[in-house]
Design a protein around this motif. Structure first.
Motif, mmCIF file in Angstrom:
data_model
loop_
_atom_site.group_PDB
_atom_site.id
_atom_site.type_symbol
_atom_site.label_atom_id
_atom_site.label_comp_id
_atom_site.label_asym_id
_atom_site.label_seq_id
_atom_site.Cartn_x
_atom_site.Cartn_y
_atom_site.Cartn_z
ATOM 1 N N LYS A 176 0.847 -1.189 0.000
ATOM 2 C CA LYS A 176 0.000 0.000 0.000
ATOM 3 C C LYS A 176 0.881 1.237 0.000
ATOM 4 O O LYS A 176 1.961 1.244 0.571
ATOM 5 N N PRO A 177 0.425 2.293 -0.638
ATOM 6 C CA PRO A 177 1.231 3.520 -0.628
ATOM 7 C C PRO A 177 1.329 4.075 0.786
ATOM 8 O O PRO A 177 0.419 3.959 1.593
ATOM 9 N N VAL A 178 2.446 4.674 1.082
ATOM 10 C CA VAL A 178 2.692 5.238 2.399
ATOM 11 C C VAL A 178 2.125 6.647 2.447
ATOM 12 O O VAL A 178 2.354 7.445 1.544
ATOM 13 N N LEU A 179 1.385 6.915 3.497
ATOM 14 C CA LEU A 179 0.809 8.234 3.668
ATOM 15 C C LEU A 179 1.829 9.115 4.379
ATOM 16 O O LEU A 179 2.300 8.794 5.457
ATOM 17 N N VAL A 180 2.186 10.217 3.741
ATOM 18 C CA VAL A 180 3.164 11.129 4.318
ATOM 19 C C VAL A 180 2.418 12.340 4.859
ATOM 20 O O VAL A 180 1.703 13.014 4.119
ATOM 21 N N LYS A 181 2.610 12.570 6.148
ATOM 22 C CA LYS A 181 1.978 13.733 6.758
ATOM 23 C C LYS A 181 3.020 14.828 6.903
ATOM 24 O O LYS A 181 4.195 14.559 7.140
ATOM 25 N N GLU A 182 2.565 16.036 6.788
ATOM 26 C CA GLU A 182 3.485 17.147 6.957
ATOM 27 C C GLU A 182 3.866 17.264 8.427
ATOM 28 O O GLU A 182 3.071 17.006 9.323
ATOM 29 N N VAL A 183 5.074 17.666 8.640
ATOM 30 C CA VAL A 183 5.560 17.839 10.002
ATOM 31 C C VAL A 183 5.010 19.148 10.536
ATOM 32 O O VAL A 183 5.131 20.196 9.908
ATOM 33 N N THR A 184 4.384 19.055 11.684
ATOM 34 C CA THR A 184 3.868 20.269 12.303
ATOM 35 C C THR A 184 4.805 20.666 13.423
ATOM 36 O O THR A 184 5.480 19.831 14.034
ATOM 37 N N THR A 185 4.843 21.904 13.712
ATOM 38 C CA THR A 185 5.722 22.375 14.773
ATOM 39 C C THR A 185 5.106 22.054 16.126
ATOM 40 O O THR A 185 3.891 22.073 16.304
ATOM 41 N N ILE A 186 5.957 21.762 17.064
ATOM 42 C CA ILE A 186 5.515 21.437 18.410
ATOM 43 C C ILE A 186 5.521 22.721 19.224
ATOM 44 O O ILE A 186 6.461 23.514 19.166
#
Length: 73
Positions: free
Chosen positions: A11-21
């Motif tokens: 399955k394709p990998v879902l890439v989430k954007e990095v959010t700032t902590i």
């Protein structure tokens, strides 16, 4: 003749954007005191647990030593 094995597709990998902590604010003196007391409680509980285990082992060793002694009449 060599048969090629069918390719397995994953399955394709879902890439989430990095959010700032969000930065963590420093604790107030009252919060620091509470945290320190909680840590002391945890350390004390671990010390009691370790002491009980030590006493249990010492008791078992004493019973083992007593059991190994020859019976005297």
């Amino acid at each position: 003749m060599l048969l090629a094995s069918p390719r397995k597709y994953t399955k394709p990998v879902l890439v989430k954007e990095v959010t700032t902590i969000k930065p963590i604010r420093p604790l107030t003196p009252q919060q620091q005191r509470i945290d320190t007391l909680k840590q002391q409680v945890k350390r004390s509980q671990e010390a009691v647990k370790a002491e009980r285990q030590r006493q249990k082992v010492a008791k078992a060793q004493a019973q083992l030593a007593k059991a190994k002694m020859p019976i005297q009449n």
